[in-house]
Motif scaffolding. Structure first.
Motif, PDB file in Angstrom:
ATOM      1  N   ASP A 146      39.526   4.330  42.729  1.00 45.90           N
ATOM      2  CA  ASP A 146      40.411   5.413  42.323  1.00 45.90           C
ATOM      3  C   ASP A 146      39.567   6.537  41.742  1.00 45.90           C
ATOM      4  OD1 ASP A 146      41.664   3.411  39.536  1.00 45.90           O
ATOM      5  OD2 ASP A 146      39.717   4.339  39.881  1.00 45.90           O
ATOM      6  N   GLY A 147      40.150   7.374  40.916  1.00 46.24           N
ATOM      7  CA  GLY A 147      39.425   8.544  40.441  1.00 46.24           C
ATOM      8  C   GLY A 147      38.439   8.215  39.356  1.00 46.24           C
ATOM      9  N   LEU A 148      37.653   9.212  38.979  1.00 53.28           N
ATOM     10  CA  LEU A 148      36.695   9.062  37.906  1.00 53.28           C
ATOM     11  C   LEU A 148      37.372   9.321  36.559  1.00 53.28           C
ATOM     12  CD1 LEU A 148      33.579  10.925  39.348  1.00 53.28           C
ATOM     13  CD2 LEU A 148      34.195   8.508  39.533  1.00 53.28           C
ATOM     14  N   THR A 149      36.848   8.666  35.529  1.00 53.63           N
ATOM     15  CA  THR A 149      37.248   8.946  34.153  1.00 53.63           C
ATOM     16  C   THR A 149      36.136   9.764  33.517  1.00 53.63           C
ATOM     17  OG1 THR A 149      38.534   6.908  33.988  1.00 53.63           O
ATOM     18  CG2 THR A 149      37.857   7.950  31.933  1.00 53.63           C
ATOM     19  N   PHE A 150      36.505  10.909  32.980  1.00 53.88           N
ATOM     20  CA  PHE A 150      35.516  11.831  32.431  1.00 53.88           C
ATOM     21  C   PHE A 150      35.511  11.798  30.908  1.00 53.88           C
ATOM     22  CE2 PHE A 150      33.937  14.486  35.897  1.00 53.88           C
ATOM     23  CZ  PHE A 150      34.785  14.115  36.932  1.00 53.88           C
ATOM     24  N   GLY A 179      43.415   8.399  52.130  1.00 55.06           N
ATOM     25  CA  GLY A 179      43.419   8.723  53.546  1.00 55.06           C
ATOM     26  C   GLY A 179      44.728   9.389  53.911  1.00 55.06           C
ATOM     27  N   ALA A 180      44.810   9.893  55.128  1.00 50.45           N
ATOM     28  CA  ALA A 180      46.029  10.573  55.562  1.00 50.45           C
ATOM     29  C   ALA A 180      47.223   9.639  55.418  1.00 50.45           C
ATOM     30  CB  ALA A 180      45.879  11.035  57.003  1.00 50.45           C
ATOM     31  N   GLY A 181      48.283  10.155  54.793  1.00 49.74           N
ATOM     32  CA  GLY A 181      49.509   9.411  54.613  1.00 49.74           C
ATOM     33  C   GLY A 181      49.552   8.487  53.415  1.00 49.74           C
ATOM     34  N   ILE A 182      48.457   8.422  52.640  1.00 47.68           N
ATOM     35  CA  ILE A 182      48.384   7.498  51.498  1.00 47.68           C
ATOM     36  C   ILE A 182      48.008   8.270  50.249  1.00 47.68           C
ATOM     37  CG2 ILE A 182      47.382   5.388  50.584  1.00 47.68           C
ATOM     38  CD1 ILE A 182      46.492   4.746  53.464  1.00 47.68           C
ATOM     39  N   THR A 183      48.910   8.254  49.254  1.00 45.58           N
ATOM     40  CA  THR A 183      48.619   8.916  47.990  1.00 45.58           C
ATOM     41  C   THR A 183      48.988   7.989  46.839  1.00 45.58           C
ATOM     42  OG1 THR A 183      50.800   9.958  47.843  1.00 45.58           O
ATOM     43  CG2 THR A 183      49.074  11.191  48.963  1.00 45.58           C
ATOM     44  N   ASP A 184      48.437   8.264  45.676  1.00 41.33           N
ATOM     45  CA  ASP A 184      48.731   7.446  44.501  1.00 41.33           C
ATOM     46  C   ASP A 184      48.584   8.282  43.247  1.00 41.33           C
ATOM     47  OD1 ASP A 184      47.897   3.969  43.735  1.00 41.33           O
ATOM     48  OD2 ASP A 184      49.514   5.276  43.047  1.00 41.33           O
ATOM     49  N   LYS A 185      49.344   7.884  42.199  1.00 42.64           N
ATOM     50  CA  LYS A 185      49.337   8.625  40.948  1.00 42.64           C
ATOM     51  C   LYS A 185      48.068   8.334  40.159  1.00 42.64           C
ATOM     52  CE  LYS A 185      54.379   8.492  40.517  1.00 42.64           C
ATOM     53  NZ  LYS A 185      55.524   8.031  39.704  1.00 42.64           N
ATOM     54  N   GLY A 186      47.661   9.369  39.415  1.00 45.63           N
ATOM     55  CA  GLY A 186      46.574   9.216  38.479  1.00 45.63           C
ATOM     56  C   GLY A 186      47.103   9.113  37.067  1.00 45.63           C
ATOM     57  N   PRO A 237      50.487  12.466  36.338  1.00 48.10           N
ATOM     58  CA  PRO A 237      51.144  12.948  37.554  1.00 48.10           C
ATOM     59  C   PRO A 237      52.448  13.713  37.338  1.00 48.10           C
ATOM     60  CG  PRO A 237      51.681  10.659  37.194  1.00 48.10           C
ATOM     61  CD  PRO A 237      50.726  11.051  36.092  1.00 48.10           C
ATOM     62  N   ASN A 238      53.032  13.631  36.121  1.00 47.27           N
ATOM     63  CA  ASN A 238      54.361  14.210  35.923  1.00 47.27           C
ATOM     64  C   ASN A 238      54.363  15.719  36.132  1.00 47.27           C
ATOM     65  OD1 ASN A 238      55.294  11.682  35.346  1.00 47.27           O
ATOM     66  ND2 ASN A 238      55.266  11.952  33.118  1.00 47.27           N
ATOM     67  N   GLY A 239      55.327  16.184  36.936  1.00 44.14           N
ATOM     68  CA  GLY A 239      55.461  17.608  37.207  1.00 44.14           C
ATOM     69  C   GLY A 239      54.738  18.055  38.465  1.00 44.14           C
ATOM     70  N   TYR A 240      54.095  17.116  39.142  1.00 40.06           N
ATOM     71  CA  TYR A 240      53.323  17.444  40.336  1.00 40.06           C
ATOM     72  C   TYR A 240      53.725  16.535  41.499  1.00 40.06           C
ATOM     73  CZ  TYR A 240      50.258  19.289  36.660  1.00 40.06           C
ATOM     74  OH  TYR A 240      49.759  19.942  35.550  1.00 40.06           O
ATOM     75  N   ASN A 241      53.475  17.037  42.714  1.00 38.82           N
ATOM     76  CA  ASN A 241      53.631  16.229  43.912  1.00 38.82           C
ATOM     77  C   ASN A 241      52.491  16.542  44.871  1.00 38.82           C
ATOM     78  OD1 ASN A 241      56.132  14.571  43.872  1.00 38.82           O
ATOM     79  ND2 ASN A 241      57.064  16.548  43.424  1.00 38.82           N
ATOM     80  N   VAL A 242      52.167  15.567  45.705  1.00 45.13           N
ATOM     81  CA  VAL A 242      51.113  15.763  46.694  1.00 45.13           C
ATOM     82  C   VAL A 242      51.561  15.198  48.033  1.00 45.13           C
ATOM     83  CG1 VAL A 242      49.189  15.721  45.048  1.00 45.13           C
ATOM     84  CG2 VAL A 242      50.003  13.573  46.073  1.00 45.13           C
ATOM     85  N   SER A 243      50.839  15.594  49.056  1.00 47.42           N
ATOM     86  CA  SER A 243      51.016  15.031  50.389  1.00 47.42           C
ATOM     87  C   SER A 243      49.661  15.053  51.070  1.00 47.42           C
ATOM     88  CB  SER A 243      52.037  15.846  51.188  1.00 47.42           C
ATOM     89  OG  SER A 243      51.600  17.196  51.315  1.00 47.42           O
ATOM     90  N   ARG A 244      49.481  14.203  52.075  1.00 46.39           N
ATOM     91  CA  ARG A 244      48.209  14.169  52.808  1.00 46.39           C
ATOM     92  C   ARG A 244      48.537  13.875  54.272  1.00 46.39           C
ATOM     93  NH1 ARG A 244      42.938  11.762  51.638  1.00 46.39           N
ATOM     94  NH2 ARG A 244      41.473  12.799  53.055  1.00 46.39           N
ATOM     95  N   SER A 245      48.733  14.942  55.012  1.00 43.82           N
ATOM     96  CA  SER A 245      49.092  14.762  56.417  1.00 43.82           C
ATOM     97  C   SER A 245      47.859  14.761  57.316  1.00 43.82           C
ATOM     98  CB  SER A 245      50.062  15.849  56.866  1.00 43.82           C
ATOM     99  OG  SER A 245      49.496  17.130  56.630  1.00 43.82           O
ATOM    100  N   THR A 246      46.751  15.297  56.833  1.00 47.45           N
ATOM    101  CA  THR A 246      45.511  15.302  57.611  1.00 47.45           C
ATOM    102  C   THR A 246      44.362  14.847  56.729  1.00 47.45           C
ATOM    103  OG1 THR A 246      44.858  17.565  57.025  1.00 47.45           O
ATOM    104  CG2 THR A 246      46.323  17.298  58.935  1.00 47.45           C
TER     105      THR A 246
END
Lengths: 117, 112
Positions: A103-107, B51-58, B61-70
């Motif tokens: 997953d991502g990095l922790t800074f 990868g394309a089509g796969i996203t996950d929260k860090g 994440p509140n207040g944001y959205n993402v997509s990955r079509s390519t």
């Protein structure tokens, strides 16, 4: 919880003097360790990284860092700083999982380096 | 080879407006990330994609959205902008097992 601590918010060093920036991490396993530099208004540039092998790693711009497992530390050093080294420095850690993912990095919060003439 | 590019560089939004921050990489990296940087707080992970089509929260994440079509593009969407979203946003990409992340130049967003 995973965490990265950079205890020095600001450091002032005279040009030509040596530098050490401190970084401590709290992770369940040995993570990937990174140092990034950010000049004002710019993105982050990788200085060096460590995962395994020799615990003293060399990076760009004359920087090096030493991993000490017993102290959970990854301190950045430079023997002689230049005025152009004035910037924000970030320590970061990340984990590669056994399944091959990551997953991502922790800074850390960063250390602001000021160079005195 | 441009690396990671982000647009716009600067933006001022009014409360409640929406916008999309664009991120593109030309290194064929499968992993892409969005971070926000607040003064004195380092960078915090908002979302990431393996990868394309796969996203996950860090972490934030509140207040944001993402997509990955390519593989190349990873846009970040703010639907109802709030002053707490005033920040500098960085996109990054990497490929495993190298893992070092390459960062874009950032987008400075102000919400008033």
């Amino acid at each position: 919880a995973q965490s990265v601590t950079q205890p020095d918010i600001h450091i002032t060093v005279s040009e030509g003097a040596s530098l050490e920036l401190r970084c401590n991490y709290s992770y369940g396993a040995t993570p990937y360790l990174f140092w990034y530099v950010q000049s004002p208004g710019q993105g982050l540039q990788l200085l060096l990284k460590y995962f395994s092998g020799d615990t003293l790693v060399q990076g760009i711009k004359g920087f090096e860092a030493e991993f000490k497992r017993s102290q959970s530390s990854f301190n950045l050093r430079k023997p002689s700083v230049h005025w152009s080294d004035a910037a924000e420095y970030f320590c970061a850690v990340g984990l590669l999982y056994s399944g091959g993912g990551a997953d991502g990095l922790t800074f850390g919060k960063g250390t602001h380096l000021i160079i005195q003439p | 080879n441009a690396g990671v590019t982000q647009t716009p560089k600067f933006r001022i939004l009014k409360i409640g407006q929406s916008m999309t921050l664009q991120c593109t990489q030309d290194m064929n990296h499968n992993y892409m990330y969005w971070y926000r940087q607040d003064p004195g707080m380092g960078l915090k992970l908002i979302y990431y994609s393996v990868g394309a089509g796969i996203t996950d929260k860090g972490e934030v994440p509140n207040g944001y959205n993402v997509s990955r079509s390519t593989t190349e593009d990873f846009p970040l969407r703010l639907e109802l902008a709030a002053p707490s979203q005033t920040s500098v946003y960085f996109c990054a990409s990497t490929v495993l097992p190298l893992y070092e992340q390459y960062f874009g130049p950032g987008t400075r967003l102000t919400v008033t």
